[in-house]
Write a protein that holds these residues in place. Structure first.
Motif, PDB file in Angstrom:
ATOM      1  N   HIS A   6      -0.241   1.968  -3.826  1.00 49.00           N
ATOM      2  CA  HIS A   6      -0.535   0.748  -3.071  1.00 49.00           C
ATOM      3  C   HIS A   6       0.392  -0.345  -3.580  1.00 49.00           C
ATOM      4  O   HIS A   6       0.427  -0.618  -4.784  1.00 49.00           O
ATOM      5  N   ILE A   8       1.314  -4.270  -3.401  1.00 51.09           N
ATOM      6  CA  ILE A   8       0.765  -5.556  -3.003  1.00 51.09           C
ATOM      7  C   ILE A   8       1.923  -6.534  -2.827  1.00 51.09           C
ATOM      8  O   ILE A   8       2.593  -6.895  -3.798  1.00 51.09           O
ATOM      9  N   HIS A  31       0.404  -3.763   1.344  1.00 47.03           N
ATOM     10  CA  HIS A  31      -0.593  -4.756   1.764  1.00 47.03           C
ATOM     11  C   HIS A  31       0.024  -6.141   1.638  1.00 47.03           C
ATOM     12  O   HIS A  31       0.380  -6.562   0.529  1.00 47.03           O
ATOM     13  N   LEU A 226      -4.870  -9.093  -1.025  1.00 41.38           N
ATOM     14  CA  LEU A 226      -5.690  -8.539  -2.108  1.00 41.38           C
ATOM     15  C   LEU A 226      -6.380  -9.701  -2.821  1.00 41.38           C
ATOM     16  O   LEU A 226      -5.720 -10.645  -3.268  1.00 41.38           O
ATOM     17  N   LEU A 229      -8.857  -7.132  -8.143  1.00 40.73           N
ATOM     18  CA  LEU A 229      -8.631  -5.759  -8.614  1.00 40.73           C
ATOM     19  C   LEU A 229      -9.897  -5.318  -9.336  1.00 40.73           C
ATOM     20  O   LEU A 229     -10.297  -5.944 -10.317  1.00 40.73           O
ATOM     21  N   VAL A 236      -7.067   0.319 -12.841  1.00 39.59           N
ATOM     22  CA  VAL A 236      -7.516  -0.270 -11.583  1.00 39.59           C
ATOM     23  C   VAL A 236      -8.243   0.831 -10.816  1.00 39.59           C
ATOM     24  O   VAL A 236      -7.697   1.918 -10.623  1.00 39.59           O
ATOM     25  N   GLU A 238     -10.307  -0.063  -7.922  1.00 41.60           N
ATOM     26  CA  GLU A 238     -10.637  -0.492  -6.558  1.00 41.60           C
ATOM     27  C   GLU A 238      -9.809  -1.714  -6.167  1.00 41.60           C
ATOM     28  O   GLU A 238      -9.528  -2.588  -6.992  1.00 41.60           O
ATOM     29  N   LEU A 239      -9.416  -1.738  -4.896  1.00 40.96           N
ATOM     30  CA  LEU A 239      -8.737  -2.919  -4.355  1.00 40.96           C
ATOM     31  C   LEU A 239      -9.711  -3.605  -3.416  1.00 40.96           C
ATOM     32  O   LEU A 239     -10.231  -2.966  -2.496  1.00 40.96           O
ATOM     33  N   LYS A 246     -12.709  -2.733   1.158  1.00 39.28           N
ATOM     34  CA  LYS A 246     -12.338  -2.255  -0.187  1.00 39.28           C
ATOM     35  C   LYS A 246     -11.669  -0.884  -0.101  1.00 39.28           C
ATOM     36  O   LYS A 246     -11.987  -0.111   0.797  1.00 39.28           O
ATOM     37  N   VAL A 255      -0.887   1.292  -8.401  1.00 41.18           N
ATOM     38  CA  VAL A 255      -0.768  -0.008  -7.733  1.00 41.18           C
ATOM     39  C   VAL A 255       0.468  -0.721  -8.275  1.00 41.18           C
ATOM     40  O   VAL A 255       0.691  -0.743  -9.483  1.00 41.18           O
TER      41      VAL A 255
END
Ligand SMILES: Cc1cc2nc3c(=O)[nH]c(=O)nc-3n(C[C@H](O)[C@H](O)[C@H](O)COP(=O)(O)OP(=O)(O)OC[C@H]3O[C@@H](n4cnc5c(N)ncnc54)[C@H](O)[C@@H]3O)c2cc1C
Length: 274
Positions: A6, A8, A31, A226, A229, A236, A238-239, A246, A255
């Motif tokens: 992921h 960001i 994202h 986001l 975190l 990490v 979960e976003l 989520k 991430v």
């Protein structure tokens, strides 16, 4: 299962990471908080002029091999254009004096040996005094590493480092300044050609990357900021994008925070940022 990374932020850092990871076989999900990609390096439609313009003048030097390799990876290297020879006209606004710095087209810094091509009223010894920058550590400051005064400093080093570091040079990182000097001035005129994105920042450096990622089945989501975190120990897990949106991370997922330092420090309290 294919590892998902992921990313960001869909600025040039995030897109560059995304393209590289996608080429290395990872599944990528970008994202982006705003409605468009590019961050600080993009074009937009300006109603006053009825033109698509860049958010600011961006100049690359040909020695910036990472930026060039990114452009190559999205098929737009030819869109970065500039003169064949690295020549820079200077004007000293205080005295009105004009001169041209002619770095030539060599792979060696031969220009420093030629009085007609280097900064007027400087000697070879002035350039040798910059050598400590080449091996300075990241914690050192420019002001503690080289003399920040004199003709060479005023006419070349100060404007170059101010433009590249965006701070008053004595306060800037000697490690970063050293990388610039090693990859440009010390690498000869071949590495100092000024390049610009001929058809605009977005069409050369941003949109082709987004298109390439989407065509290969990776996701690039806009208006997807986001917020938090979720941590599980030092990982990490979960976003959290707010409003119940989520994403839970699998053990192998990763991430990349490709956001400005302040945003990164907000997302990850305690993170040491520049
Ligand atoms: C006017 C101007 C002129 C410049 N000139 C030059 C130049 O001549 N040469 C040069 O090399 N550089 C130049 N730069 C610097 C260059 O533009 C930046 O270094 C570069 O664009 C930074 O890219 P980035 O991806 O690291 O960060 P950014 O472009 O800031 O991208 C970060 C992205 O992350 C997004 N984001 C932030 N927080 C979140 C979140 N929580 N969730 C999701 N997304 C988030 C942001 O919306 C943004 O799109 C210039 C910059 C400006 C503004």
């Amino acid at each position: 299962m294919q590892k998902t990374v992921h990313i960001i932020g869909a600025g040039i850092s995030g897109l560059s990471a995304a393209v590289r990871l996608a080429n290395a076989g990872y599944k990528v999900a970008v994202h982006e908080a705003t409605q468009q990609a590019g961050g600080r390096c993009r074009s937009y439609f300006d109603a006053a002029t009825n033109l698509t313009i860049d958010n600011g003048n961006h100049l690359l030097l040909s020695g910036n091999r990472h930026a060039l390799s990114y452009a190559r990876s999205i098929g737009t290297e030819a869109g970065l254009v500039g003169p064949a020879r690295a020549q820079f006209p200077f004007v000293d606004l205080a005295s009105g004096r004009r001169w041209q710095l002619d770095l030539g087209d060599s792979r060696l810094p031969l220009w420093v040996f030629d009085e007609a091509r280097r900064v007027p009223d400087t000697t070879l010894r002035d350039y040798l005094a910059l050598a400590p920058l080449a091996w300075a550590g990241t914690a050192a400051l420019v002001g503690n590493t080289i003399p920040c005064k004199g003709t060479l400093y005023d006419r070349l080093v100060q404007p170059l480092l101010l433009a590249a570091l965006n701070v008053d040079p004595p306060e800037g990182s000697a490690g970063l300044a050293g990388a610039i000097v090693r990859e440009t001035l010390l690498a000869g005129g071949q590495a100092c050609r000024p390049l610009i994105a001929r058809d605009g920042l977005s069409s050369v450096l941003i949109e082709p990357a987004v298109k390439l990622l989407q065509e290969r089945g990776h996701s690039v989501q806009f208006s997807h900021e986001l917020r938090t975190l979720g941590m599980s120990g030092d990982r990490v897990s979960e976003l959290d994008f707010g409003g119940g949106d989520k994403i839970e991370l699998a053990a192998d997922d990763a991430v990349v925070l490709a956001v400005p330092p302040r945003a990164a420090a907000t997302l990850l309290p305690g993170l040491k940022t520049p």
